[in-house]
Design an enzyme around this catalytic site. Structure first.
Site, mmCIF file in Angstrom:
data_model
loop_
_atom_site.group_PDB
_atom_site.id
_atom_site.type_symbol
_atom_site.label_atom_id
_atom_site.label_comp_id
_atom_site.label_asym_id
_atom_site.label_seq_id
_atom_site.Cartn_x
_atom_site.Cartn_y
_atom_site.Cartn_z
ATOM 1 N N CYS A 113 10.374 13.285 8.946
ATOM 2 C CA CYS A 113 10.633 12.175 9.873
ATOM 3 C C CYS A 113 12.067 12.154 10.394
ATOM 4 O O CYS A 113 12.362 11.453 11.363
ATOM 5 C CB CYS A 113 10.317 10.842 9.214
ATOM 6 S SG CYS A 113 8.635 10.752 8.640
ATOM 7 N N HIS A 249 14.088 4.982 12.632
ATOM 8 C CA HIS A 249 12.764 5.602 12.444
ATOM 9 C C HIS A 249 11.745 4.492 12.218
ATOM 10 O O HIS A 249 12.007 3.521 11.515
ATOM 11 C CB HIS A 249 12.811 6.544 11.237
ATOM 12 C CG HIS A 249 11.466 7.040 10.815
ATOM 13 N ND1 HIS A 249 10.572 7.573 11.712
ATOM 14 C CD2 HIS A 249 10.856 7.074 9.605
ATOM 15 C CE1 HIS A 249 9.470 7.920 11.066
ATOM 16 N NE2 HIS A 249 9.621 7.623 9.781
ATOM 17 N N ASN A 279 3.592 5.152 12.317
ATOM 18 C CA ASN A 279 4.652 6.122 11.997
ATOM 19 C C ASN A 279 4.290 7.472 12.622
ATOM 20 O O ASN A 279 3.322 8.108 12.206
ATOM 21 C CB ASN A 279 4.756 6.234 10.473
ATOM 22 C CG ASN A 279 5.843 7.200 10.023
ATOM 23 O OD1 ASN A 279 6.406 7.950 10.827
ATOM 24 N ND2 ASN A 279 6.133 7.191 8.737
HETATM 25 N N1 ACO Z 1 -5.655 -1.840 2.730
HETATM 26 C C1 ACO Z 1 -5.874 -2.726 1.748
HETATM 27 N N2 ACO Z 1 -5.336 -2.598 0.512
HETATM 28 C C2 ACO Z 1 -4.550 -1.522 0.289
HETATM 29 C C3 ACO Z 1 -4.285 -0.572 1.281
HETATM 30 C C4 ACO Z 1 -4.883 -0.748 2.539
HETATM 31 N N3 ACO Z 1 -4.700 0.091 3.559
HETATM 32 N N4 ACO Z 1 -3.473 0.374 0.769
HETATM 33 C C5 ACO Z 1 -3.216 0.021 -0.503
HETATM 34 N N5 ACO Z 1 -3.883 -1.129 -0.797
HETATM 35 C C6 ACO Z 1 -3.870 -1.880 -2.040
HETATM 36 C C7 ACO Z 1 -3.472 -1.045 -3.232
HETATM 37 O O1 ACO Z 1 -4.599 -0.338 -3.748
HETATM 38 C C8 ACO Z 1 -2.979 -2.103 -4.187
HETATM 39 O O2 ACO Z 1 -4.078 -2.715 -4.787
HETATM 40 P P1 ACO Z 1 -4.032 -3.164 -6.346
HETATM 41 O O3 ACO Z 1 -2.928 -4.179 -6.413
HETATM 42 O O4 ACO Z 1 -5.396 -3.706 -6.585
HETATM 43 O O5 ACO Z 1 -3.707 -1.917 -7.113
HETATM 44 C C9 ACO Z 1 -2.333 -3.147 -3.268
HETATM 45 O O6 ACO Z 1 -2.879 -2.889 -1.972
HETATM 46 C C10 ACO Z 1 -0.823 -3.067 -3.209
HETATM 47 O O7 ACO Z 1 -0.440 -1.712 -3.017
HETATM 48 P P2 ACO Z 1 1.070 -1.295 -2.923
HETATM 49 O O8 ACO Z 1 1.138 0.176 -2.750
HETATM 50 O O9 ACO Z 1 1.844 -1.907 -4.065
HETATM 51 O O10 ACO Z 1 1.502 -2.040 -1.576
HETATM 52 P P3 ACO Z 1 2.918 -2.122 -0.919
HETATM 53 O O11 ACO Z 1 3.242 -3.530 -0.668
HETATM 54 O O12 ACO Z 1 3.921 -1.272 -1.618
HETATM 55 O O13 ACO Z 1 2.642 -1.459 0.493
HETATM 56 C C11 ACO Z 1 3.018 0.581 1.670
HETATM 57 C C12 ACO Z 1 2.233 -0.100 0.564
HETATM 58 C C13 ACO Z 1 2.714 -0.108 2.974
HETATM 59 C C14 ACO Z 1 2.575 2.034 1.725
HETATM 60 C C15 ACO Z 1 4.508 0.461 1.349
HETATM 61 O O14 ACO Z 1 4.770 0.863 0.030
HETATM 62 C C16 ACO Z 1 5.329 1.291 2.264
HETATM 63 O O15 ACO Z 1 5.382 1.033 3.457
HETATM 64 N N6 ACO Z 1 6.017 2.281 1.726
HETATM 65 C C17 ACO Z 1 6.844 3.160 2.534
HETATM 66 C C18 ACO Z 1 5.940 4.067 3.255
HETATM 67 C C19 ACO Z 1 6.659 4.757 4.314
HETATM 68 O O16 ACO Z 1 7.336 4.156 5.080
HETATM 69 N N7 ACO Z 1 6.457 6.041 4.329
HETATM 70 C C20 ACO Z 1 6.976 6.858 5.280
HETATM 71 C C21 ACO Z 1 8.495 6.882 5.232
HETATM 72 S S1 ACO Z 1 9.122 8.418 5.411
HETATM 73 C C22 ACO Z 1 8.260 9.057 6.585
HETATM 74 O O17 ACO Z 1 8.194 8.462 7.608
HETATM 75 C C23 ACO Z 1 7.508 10.279 6.315
#
Ligand code: ACO
Length: 322
Positions: A113, A249, A279
């Site tokens: 990214c 980004h 993204n």
């Molecule tokens: N829909 C519904 N529920 C979901 C989904 C979905 N799409 N995805 C995960 N869940 C659930 C999980 O299973 C979990 O359930 P549980 O509590 O029963 O176990 C719950 O939601 C919470 O999951 P978390 O992973 O803790 O959620 P979080 O608030 O951390 O959000 C996310 C997840 C959006 C991926 C976040 O961590 C994030 O944005 N991280 C950075 C990702 C990113 O930006 N990556 C790219 C950056 S670098 C690049 O661009 C390559």
């Protein structure tokens, strides 16, 4: 010495739009969950037959037109991508062929990214040392091809698109500072665990998909974006008050808001497109830049801070006068 200045920007988004509700029909997710956790509402997905090079060249043509130069005047093409059409040749060579300008240097940059920020840094150095006068820098991705559409934790986050800038050698200031960094120690937190050298069997077994530890990546992204902003601004005696625009980004609205808050940038001076594009990895920054230039928000002479963060981990920033 000449400065590398943006002469024109361009972007391209595939026609097909997939909303959160569309995704909720095929996987266990909801519009509410995706919007609350990421800010994403929809994403564009490449059609069959559309490839990274085809969308890259569409963005490039718009940047060239905006710059008002003949394609022949381009003397270097740098494409940032993680989703090349072929193992080789590079997307940059394919773009060159499609533009019909064979002869100039052309290569790809792979920094996930942060690739566009890496590409800008390279192009800036070429221009400042007299190695090139007109450099096409493109960020283009078809991430939909490496998304596991059965994994809701990653599938909802990504989209396809391309953005481009035409950098020209100019007497007026353009890029003021560029910084790039990497830390390969945490490779497995965000990766596609397949590739040519580790065995084509993996690719054939359909395991070439994005895998991510979302929580760890989130924390790393917020901390890193803050430190790179400080490094850039302090290093060049610029305060956040002097910035006209922050163009980060576009991975997650919560990451963008946290980074902007730490930087002290009010929301109205932050360019956000993650809601519309999701993204798009290396394409996200030039896409956001082009959108804000074309809708009239970003104007000539304004001071911009661009910031990238991605797999590797890689990160970097560009401080520039538009
Ligand atoms: N829909 C519904 N529920 C979901 C989904 C979905 N799409 N995805 C995960 N869940 C659930 C999980 O299973 C979990 O359930 P549980 O509590 O029963 O176990 C719950 O939601 C919470 O999951 P978390 O992973 O803790 O959620 P979080 O608030 O951390 O959000 C996310 C997840 C959006 C991926 C976040 O961590 C994030 O944005 N991280 C950075 C990702 C990113 O930006 N990556 C790219 C950056 S670098 C690049 O661009 C390559």
């Amino acid at each position: 010495m000449k400065h590398a200045r943006i002469a024109g920007t361009g972007s391209y988004l595939p026609e097909k739009v997939v909303t959160n509700d569309d995704l909720a029909r095929s996987m266990d997710t909801s519009d509410e969950w995706i919007r609350e956790r990421t800010g994403i509402r929809r994403r564009h997905i490449a059609a069959d037959g559309e490839t990274t090079s085809s969308i890259a060249v569409a963005a490039a043509r718009r940047a060239i037109e905006a710059a008002g130069i003949e394609p022949r005047a381009i003397d270097l093409i740098v494409v940032a991508t993680t989703t090349a059409d072929k193992i080789f040749p590079s997307v940059a060579c394919q773009v060159q062929r499609k533009l019909g300008i064979s002869g100039c240097g052309a290569f790809d940059v792979q920094a996930a990214c942060s690739g566009f920020i890496y590409g800008l840094d390279i192009a800036d150095r070429f221009v400042r040392t007299g190695g090139a006068e007109n450099v096409l820098v493109i960020g283009a991705e078809t991430l939909s091809r490496i998304v596991d559409w059965n994994d809701r934790s990653t599938a909802v986050l990504f989209g396809d698109g391309a953005g481009a800038v035409l950098l020209e050698a100019n007497d007026r200031p353009g890029i003021v500072a560029a910084h790039i960094h990497a830390d390969g120690e945490q490779e497995e937190l965000l990766h596609v665990p397949a590739g040519v050298s580790s065995g084509l069997a993996e690719l054939k077994a359909q395991s070439a998909f994005i895998q991510m530890n979302g929580n760890a990546v989130f924390r790393k992204a917020v901390a890193t974006l803050d430190s790179i902003a400080r490094e850039t601004l302090l290093g060049h005696g610029v305060s956040a008050d002097e910035l006209d625009w922050f163009v980060p980004h576009q991975a997650n609205l919560r990451i963008i808001n946290a980074a902007a808050k730490k930087l002290g940038m009010p929301a109205e001076r932050v360019v956000v497109t993650v809601d519309e594009h999701a993204n798009t990895s290396a394409a996200s920054i030039p896409l956001a830049l082009d959108i804000a230039v074309r809708d009239g928000r970003i104007r000539r002479g304004e001071l911009l801070l661009l910031e990238g963060f991605g797999a590797g981990f890689t990160w970097g920033s560009t401080l520039l006068y538009y």
